[in-house]
Design a protein around this motif. Structure first.
Motif, PDB file in Angstrom:
ATOM      1  N   GLU A 103       0.840  -1.195   0.000  1.00 61.82           N
ATOM      2  CA  GLU A 103       0.000   0.000   0.000  1.00 61.82           C
ATOM      3  C   GLU A 103       0.875   1.245   0.000  1.00 61.82           C
ATOM      4  OE1 GLU A 103      -3.338   2.181   2.805  1.00 61.82           O
ATOM      5  OE2 GLU A 103      -2.917   0.057   3.097  1.00 61.82           O
ATOM      6  N   PHE A 104       0.500   2.208  -0.820  1.00 60.34           N
ATOM      7  CA  PHE A 104       1.248   3.454  -0.912  1.00 60.34           C
ATOM      8  C   PHE A 104       0.853   4.392   0.215  1.00 60.34           C
ATOM      9  CE2 PHE A 104       1.465   7.894  -2.421  1.00 60.34           C
ATOM     10  CZ  PHE A 104       2.843   7.980  -2.562  1.00 60.34           C
ATOM     11  N   LEU A 105       1.859   4.953   0.852  1.00 61.61           N
ATOM     12  CA  LEU A 105       1.659   5.991   1.844  1.00 61.61           C
ATOM     13  C   LEU A 105       2.351   7.237   1.325  1.00 61.61           C
ATOM     14  CD1 LEU A 105       2.528   3.858   4.984  1.00 61.61           C
ATOM     15  CD2 LEU A 105       0.248   4.452   4.154  1.00 61.61           C
ATOM     16  N   VAL A 106       1.631   8.351   1.268  1.00 57.57           N
ATOM     17  CA  VAL A 106       2.182   9.585   0.723  1.00 57.57           C
ATOM     18  C   VAL A 106       3.518   9.895   1.393  1.00 57.57           C
ATOM     19  CG1 VAL A 106       1.820  12.073   0.446  1.00 57.57           C
ATOM     20  CG2 VAL A 106      -0.093  10.493   0.146  1.00 57.57           C
ATOM     21  N   GLY A 107       4.503  10.196   0.559  1.00 57.95           N
ATOM     22  CA  GLY A 107       5.837  10.520   1.046  1.00 57.95           C
ATOM     23  C   GLY A 107       6.699   9.301   1.356  1.00 57.95           C
ATOM     24  N   SER A 108       6.154   8.125   1.116  1.00 57.78           N
ATOM     25  CA  SER A 108       6.886   6.897   1.420  1.00 57.78           C
ATOM     26  C   SER A 108       7.916   6.597   0.348  1.00 57.78           C
ATOM     27  CB  SER A 108       5.908   5.727   1.525  1.00 57.78           C
ATOM     28  OG  SER A 108       6.593   4.523   1.730  1.00 57.78           O
ATOM     29  N   ALA A 128      10.482  12.193 -13.900  1.00 61.19           N
ATOM     30  CA  ALA A 128       9.833  13.427 -13.458  1.00 61.19           C
ATOM     31  C   ALA A 128       8.879  14.050 -14.488  1.00 61.19           C
ATOM     32  CB  ALA A 128      10.878  14.442 -13.017  1.00 61.19           C
ATOM     33  N   PRO A 129       9.167  13.992 -15.787  1.00 60.45           N
ATOM     34  CA  PRO A 129       8.244  14.615 -16.743  1.00 60.45           C
ATOM     35  C   PRO A 129       6.885  13.904 -16.867  1.00 60.45           C
ATOM     36  CG  PRO A 129      10.405  14.283 -17.739  1.00 60.45           C
ATOM     37  CD  PRO A 129      10.406  13.547 -16.439  1.00 60.45           C
ATOM     38  N   PHE A 130       6.784  12.703 -16.338  1.00 59.26           N
ATOM     39  CA  PHE A 130       5.551  11.921 -16.467  1.00 59.26           C
ATOM     40  C   PHE A 130       4.754  11.978 -15.174  1.00 59.26           C
ATOM     41  CE2 PHE A 130       8.998  10.019 -18.912  1.00 59.26           C
ATOM     42  CZ  PHE A 130       8.485  10.130 -20.196  1.00 59.26           C
ATOM     43  N   LYS A 131       3.426  12.092 -15.288  1.00 56.73           N
ATOM     44  CA  LYS A 131       2.572  12.087 -14.105  1.00 56.73           C
ATOM     45  C   LYS A 131       2.369  10.642 -13.663  1.00 56.73           C
ATOM     46  CE  LYS A 131       0.012  16.311 -14.899  1.00 56.73           C
ATOM     47  NZ  LYS A 131      -1.314  16.920 -15.052  1.00 56.73           N
ATOM     48  N   ILE A 132       3.142  10.235 -12.664  1.00 58.44           N
ATOM     49  CA  ILE A 132       3.056   8.870 -12.161  1.00 58.44           C
ATOM     50  C   ILE A 132       2.348   8.913 -10.813  1.00 58.44           C
ATOM     51  CG2 ILE A 132       4.322   6.801 -11.508  1.00 58.44           C
ATOM     52  CD1 ILE A 132       6.554   7.781 -13.434  1.00 58.44           C
ATOM     53  N   THR A 133       1.157   8.373 -10.796  1.00 59.37           N
ATOM     54  CA  THR A 133       0.307   8.384  -9.612  1.00 59.37           C
ATOM     55  C   THR A 133       0.398   7.051  -8.868  1.00 59.37           C
ATOM     56  OG1 THR A 133      -1.584   7.455 -10.788  1.00 59.37           O
ATOM     57  CG2 THR A 133      -1.348   9.872 -10.841  1.00 59.37           C
ATOM     58  N   ASN A 151       5.123  10.589  -8.454  1.00 57.87           N
ATOM     59  CA  ASN A 151       5.421  12.018  -8.366  1.00 57.87           C
ATOM     60  C   ASN A 151       4.170  12.888  -8.452  1.00 57.87           C
ATOM     61  OD1 ASN A 151       4.732  12.017 -11.101  1.00 57.87           O
ATOM     62  ND2 ASN A 151       6.859  11.939 -11.775  1.00 57.87           N
ATOM     63  N   THR A 152       3.004  12.246  -8.501  1.00 61.51           N
ATOM     64  CA  THR A 152       1.743  12.975  -8.630  1.00 61.51           C
ATOM     65  C   THR A 152       0.677  12.269  -7.813  1.00 61.51           C
ATOM     66  OG1 THR A 152       2.335  13.566 -10.902  1.00 61.51           O
ATOM     67  CG2 THR A 152       0.024  13.808 -10.295  1.00 61.51           C
ATOM     68  N   ALA A 205      -4.080  14.101 -10.891  1.00 56.34           N
ATOM     69  CA  ALA A 205      -3.854  13.548 -12.227  1.00 56.34           C
ATOM     70  C   ALA A 205      -5.172  13.471 -12.986  1.00 56.34           C
ATOM     71  CB  ALA A 205      -3.249  12.144 -12.115  1.00 56.34           C
ATOM     72  N   GLU A 206      -5.041  13.403 -14.283  1.00 53.68           N
ATOM     73  CA  GLU A 206      -6.222  13.190 -15.118  1.00 53.68           C
ATOM     74  C   GLU A 206      -6.713  11.763 -14.884  1.00 53.68           C
ATOM     75  OE1 GLU A 206      -5.304  14.163 -19.164  1.00 53.68           O
ATOM     76  OE2 GLU A 206      -4.198  15.923 -18.546  1.00 53.68           O
ATOM     77  N   PRO A 207      -8.006  11.526 -15.006  1.00 51.88           N
ATOM     78  CA  PRO A 207      -8.510  10.156 -14.798  1.00 51.88           C
ATOM     79  C   PRO A 207      -7.886   9.173 -15.765  1.00 51.88           C
ATOM     80  CG  PRO A 207     -10.309  11.741 -15.067  1.00 51.88           C
ATOM     81  CD  PRO A 207      -9.032  12.469 -15.369  1.00 51.88           C
TER      82      PRO A 207
END
Length: 151
Positions: free
Chosen positions: A9-14, A96-101, A142-143, A148-150
């Motif tokens: 599970e992702f935790l913000v800032g992890s 960094a240039p890509f919106k990776i959620t 990084n996003t 991010a867009e859906p």
């Protein structure tokens, strides 16, 4: 041992400490096997809901597969193809240039599951690589999903 391809599970800032997979994957699959693994993964990605993060033209996709395979071969104690062709990995900066959620991370990992499940390597070797991917993938986010867009 049973292969466990669980997604943490992702935790913000992890940004967890990541243990490198070591040379065993390369020893079992050899360079051609790692290139095939990466190619199969990219083939799944370009049909996934995050396909817009990857090249849509054939030449771009072939180059992306080569770059990724070079990275993993080098990571698994093989020749430093990535450094020779692209310089130091610096993967966070490169992505960094890509919106990776967090959601895109899950899709990326899910596309690896069937690829890894069919590898001809001992379970503990594949598990070590999966554990690396699961931890490494946190670093690429990084996003936040809500910016991010859906998909």
């Amino acid at each position: 041992m049973i292969l466990k391809l669980d997604i943490s599970e992702f935790l913000v800032g992890s940004r967890p400490q990541v243990k490198l997979p070591g040379p065993l994957l390369l020893q079992h699959l050899e360079e051609e096997g790692i290139r095939r693994m990466v190619s199969d993964h990219y083939d799944a990605l370009v049909h996934s809901e995050i396909r817009d993060l990857f090249p849509s033209d054939e030449a771009g996709l072939i180059q992306a597969k080569k770059n990724s395979a070079d990275f993993f071969i080098q990571l698994c104690s093989g020749p430093d193809y990535f450094n020779q062709n692209r310089g130091e990995p610096k993967m966070v900066i490169r992505h960094a240039p890509f919106k990776i959620t967090p959601k895109a991370r899950i899709v990326w990992l899910e596309c690896y599951r069937p690829v890894l499940a069919k590898l001809d390597a001992p379970v503990e070797v594949v598990q070590s690589f999966w554990d690396y991917l699961d931890g490494f993938s946190f670093w690429m986010i990084n996003t936040p999903d809500d910016l991010a867009e859906p998909l």
